[in-house]
Design a protein around this motif. Structure first.
Motif, PDB file in Angstrom:
ATOM      1  N   PRO A   1      59.306  18.803 -47.326  1.00 64.64           N
ATOM      2  CA  PRO A   1      59.783  18.963 -46.005  1.00 64.64           C
ATOM      3  C   PRO A   1      58.653  18.625 -44.887  1.00 64.64           C
ATOM      4  O   PRO A   1      58.900  18.130 -43.688  1.00 64.64           O
ATOM      5  N   LEU A   2      57.546  19.234 -45.178  1.00 64.44           N
ATOM      6  CA  LEU A   2      56.252  18.662 -44.388  1.00 64.44           C
ATOM      7  C   LEU A   2      56.036  17.144 -44.095  1.00 64.44           C
ATOM      8  O   LEU A   2      55.699  16.722 -42.943  1.00 64.44           O
ATOM      9  N   LEU A   3      56.208  16.495 -45.136  1.00 66.31           N
ATOM     10  CA  LEU A   3      56.294  15.191 -45.092  1.00 66.31           C
ATOM     11  C   LEU A   3      57.204  14.602 -44.295  1.00 66.31           C
ATOM     12  O   LEU A   3      57.021  13.600 -43.457  1.00 66.31           O
ATOM     13  N   LEU A   4      58.601  15.007 -44.431  1.00 70.22           N
ATOM     14  CA  LEU A   4      59.598  14.591 -43.753  1.00 70.22           C
ATOM     15  C   LEU A   4      59.530  14.846 -41.923  1.00 70.22           C
ATOM     16  O   LEU A   4      59.540  14.051 -41.087  1.00 70.22           O
ATOM     17  N   ILE A   5      58.929  16.264 -41.804  1.00 67.38           N
ATOM     18  CA  ILE A   5      59.005  16.930 -40.356  1.00 67.38           C
ATOM     19  C   ILE A   5      57.931  15.861 -39.786  1.00 67.38           C
ATOM     20  O   ILE A   5      57.903  15.462 -38.673  1.00 67.38           O
ATOM     21  N   ALA A   6      56.624  15.684 -40.167  1.00 65.59           N
ATOM     22  CA  ALA A   6      55.417  14.881 -39.942  1.00 65.59           C
ATOM     23  C   ALA A   6      55.748  13.186 -39.819  1.00 65.59           C
ATOM     24  O   ALA A   6      55.089  12.419 -39.289  1.00 65.59           O
ATOM     25  N   ARG A   7      57.082  13.040 -40.680  1.00 63.76           N
ATOM     26  CA  ARG A   7      57.230  11.236 -40.604  1.00 63.76           C
ATOM     27  C   ARG A   7      56.202  10.664 -41.085  1.00 63.76           C
ATOM     28  O   ARG A   7      55.828   9.725 -40.572  1.00 63.76           O
ATOM     29  N   VAL A   8      55.478  11.244 -42.383  1.00 62.59           N
ATOM     30  CA  VAL A   8      54.436  10.533 -42.836  1.00 62.59           C
ATOM     31  C   VAL A   8      55.080   9.337 -43.866  1.00 62.59           C
ATOM     32  O   VAL A   8      56.046   9.347 -44.580  1.00 62.59           O
ATOM     33  N   GLU A   9      54.600   8.289 -43.681  1.00 55.39           N
ATOM     34  CA  GLU A   9      55.059   6.999 -44.091  1.00 55.39           C
ATOM     35  C   GLU A   9      54.945   6.975 -45.656  1.00 55.39           C
ATOM     36  O   GLU A   9      53.813   7.697 -46.101  1.00 55.39           O
ATOM     37  N   LEU A  10      55.666   6.491 -46.405  1.00 58.05           N
ATOM     38  CA  LEU A  10      55.324   6.292 -47.808  1.00 58.05           C
ATOM     39  C   LEU A  10      54.170   5.357 -48.258  1.00 58.05           C
ATOM     40  O   LEU A  10      54.132   4.504 -47.487  1.00 58.05           O
ATOM     41  N   PRO A  11      53.630   5.840 -49.287  1.00 60.14           N
ATOM     42  CA  PRO A  11      52.421   4.961 -49.557  1.00 60.14           C
ATOM     43  C   PRO A  11      52.755   3.764 -50.014  1.00 60.14           C
ATOM     44  O   PRO A  11      53.876   3.645 -50.706  1.00 60.14           O
ATOM     45  N   THR A  12      51.960   2.761 -50.295  1.00 61.20           N
ATOM     46  CA  THR A  12      52.215   1.547 -50.761  1.00 61.20           C
ATOM     47  C   THR A  12      51.488   1.508 -52.017  1.00 61.20           C
ATOM     48  O   THR A  12      50.489   2.140 -52.382  1.00 61.20           O
ATOM     49  N   LEU A  13      52.273   1.146 -53.170  1.00 66.53           N
ATOM     50  CA  LEU A  13      51.937   1.100 -54.567  1.00 66.53           C
ATOM     51  C   LEU A  13      50.744   0.264 -54.849  1.00 66.53           C
ATOM     52  O   LEU A  13      49.784   0.454 -55.714  1.00 66.53           O
ATOM     53  N   SER A  14      50.478  -0.609 -53.921  1.00 67.72           N
ATOM     54  CA  SER A  14      49.520  -1.628 -53.943  1.00 67.72           C
ATOM     55  C   SER A  14      48.143  -1.121 -53.789  1.00 67.72           C
ATOM     56  O   SER A  14      47.167  -1.340 -54.206  1.00 67.72           O
ATOM     57  N   SER A  15      48.084  -0.087 -52.778  1.00 66.90           N
ATOM     58  CA  SER A  15      46.897   0.543 -52.652  1.00 66.90           C
ATOM     59  C   SER A  15      46.477   1.483 -53.736  1.00 66.90           C
ATOM     60  O   SER A  15      45.105   1.496 -54.079  1.00 66.90           O
ATOM     61  N   LEU A  16      47.342   1.849 -54.677  1.00 61.79           N
ATOM     62  CA  LEU A  16      46.808   2.550 -56.003  1.00 61.79           C
ATOM     63  C   LEU A  16      46.034   1.530 -56.914  1.00 61.79           C
ATOM     64  O   LEU A  16      45.210   1.866 -57.727  1.00 61.79           O
ATOM     65  N   SER A  17      46.379   0.190 -56.946  1.00 65.41           N
ATOM     66  CA  SER A  17      45.983  -0.398 -57.923  1.00 65.41           C
ATOM     67  C   SER A  17      44.519  -0.749 -57.627  1.00 65.41           C
ATOM     68  O   SER A  17      43.768  -1.316 -58.605  1.00 65.41           O
ATOM     69  N   HIS A  18      43.998  -0.649 -56.684  1.00 66.16           N
ATOM     70  CA  HIS A  18      42.395  -0.870 -55.967  1.00 66.16           C
ATOM     71  C   HIS A  18      41.691   0.507 -56.223  1.00 66.16           C
ATOM     72  O   HIS A  18      40.404   0.474 -56.096  1.00 66.16           O
ATOM     73  N   ALA A  19      42.587   1.712 -56.394  1.00 67.34           N
ATOM     74  CA  ALA A  19      41.709   3.176 -56.351  1.00 67.34           C
ATOM     75  C   ALA A  19      41.222   3.242 -57.660  1.00 67.34           C
ATOM     76  O   ALA A  19      41.592   2.721 -58.828  1.00 67.34           O
ATOM     77  N   PRO A  20      40.221   4.124 -57.779  1.00 68.98           N
ATOM     78  CA  PRO A  20      39.377   4.376 -59.121  1.00 68.98           C
ATOM     79  C   PRO A  20      40.071   5.333 -59.722  1.00 68.98           C
ATOM     80  O   PRO A  20      41.234   6.164 -59.328  1.00 68.98           O
ATOM     81  N   ARG A  21      40.161   5.249 -61.011  1.00 67.94           N
ATOM     82  CA  ARG A  21      41.035   5.968 -62.138  1.00 67.94           C
ATOM     83  C   ARG A  21      40.861   7.197 -62.056  1.00 67.94           C
ATOM     84  O   ARG A  21      41.879   8.066 -62.059  1.00 67.94           O
ATOM     85  N   TRP A  22      39.926   7.792 -61.493  1.00 69.64           N
ATOM     86  CA  TRP A  22      39.512   9.338 -61.501  1.00 69.64           C
ATOM     87  C   TRP A  22      40.356   9.971 -60.641  1.00 69.64           C
ATOM     88  O   TRP A  22      40.484  11.432 -60.476  1.00 69.64           O
TER      89      TRP A  22
END
Length: 159
Positions: free
Chosen positions: A53-74
């Motif tokens: 509900p906090l995500l909805l109230i704050a209208r936080v955009e969905l993350p892009t899955l492409s950003s995860l492909s460049h992130a470190p595995r840890w």
């Protein structure tokens, strides 16, 4: 110390003050549900139900899955550690008591923090082990020994 730093320290203290409540409530939940892993699952599900509900109230955009492909595995260890911590608290806190459990948790957090800083791990800047940090660790361990000596002696009648 700046007012902003004091505010952040106060926020951290309040966050830390919630830990024994969480450990006790989750331990009772584990007893009620019949197994600590059910309590872990329920606790984490409730956490998710609180955050959505906090995500909805704050209208936080969905993350892009492409950003995860460049992130470190840890980066995924946070969720694993969260499940590990909640389960560990459910199992250990009732046996050590709130103060003993939290003191031991703080000791573990400090050891890991110093090691993380020393190695410059998981995105933190590298900071060498100093005598001051070592002294701080020893003081924390002294507190842990004092806290648990009282618990141990009261359980065994050695007071």
């Amino acid at each position: 110390m700046q007012a902003h730093s004091l505010f952040l320290i106060l926020c951290a203290i309040v966050t830390g003050a919630a830990v024994p409540f969480q450990a006790g409530a989750n331990a009772a939940l584990g007893r009620t549900l019949g197994h600590p892993l059910w309590a872990t699952l329920m606790s984490l599900a409730i956490s998710m139900a609180c955050v959505l509900p906090l995500l909805l109230i704050a209208r936080v955009e969905l993350p892009t899955l492409s950003s995860l492909s460049h992130a470190p595995r840890w980066i995924w260890i946070g969720g694993i550690v969260g499940a590990f911590y909640v389960t560990g608290a459910i199992l250990v806190a009732p046996r050590l008591g709130a103060a003993g459990f939290v003191t031991a948790v703080i000791a573990g957090q400090m050891i890991a923090s110093v090691a993380i800083y020393h190695g410059g791990l998981i995105g933190f800047p590298q900071r060498a082990m100093t005598l001051q940090r070592l002294a701080g660790l020893l003081l924390i361990f002294g507190g842990l020994v004092v806290m648990q000596a009282q618990t141990f002696s009261s359980r065994t009648g050695l007071e």
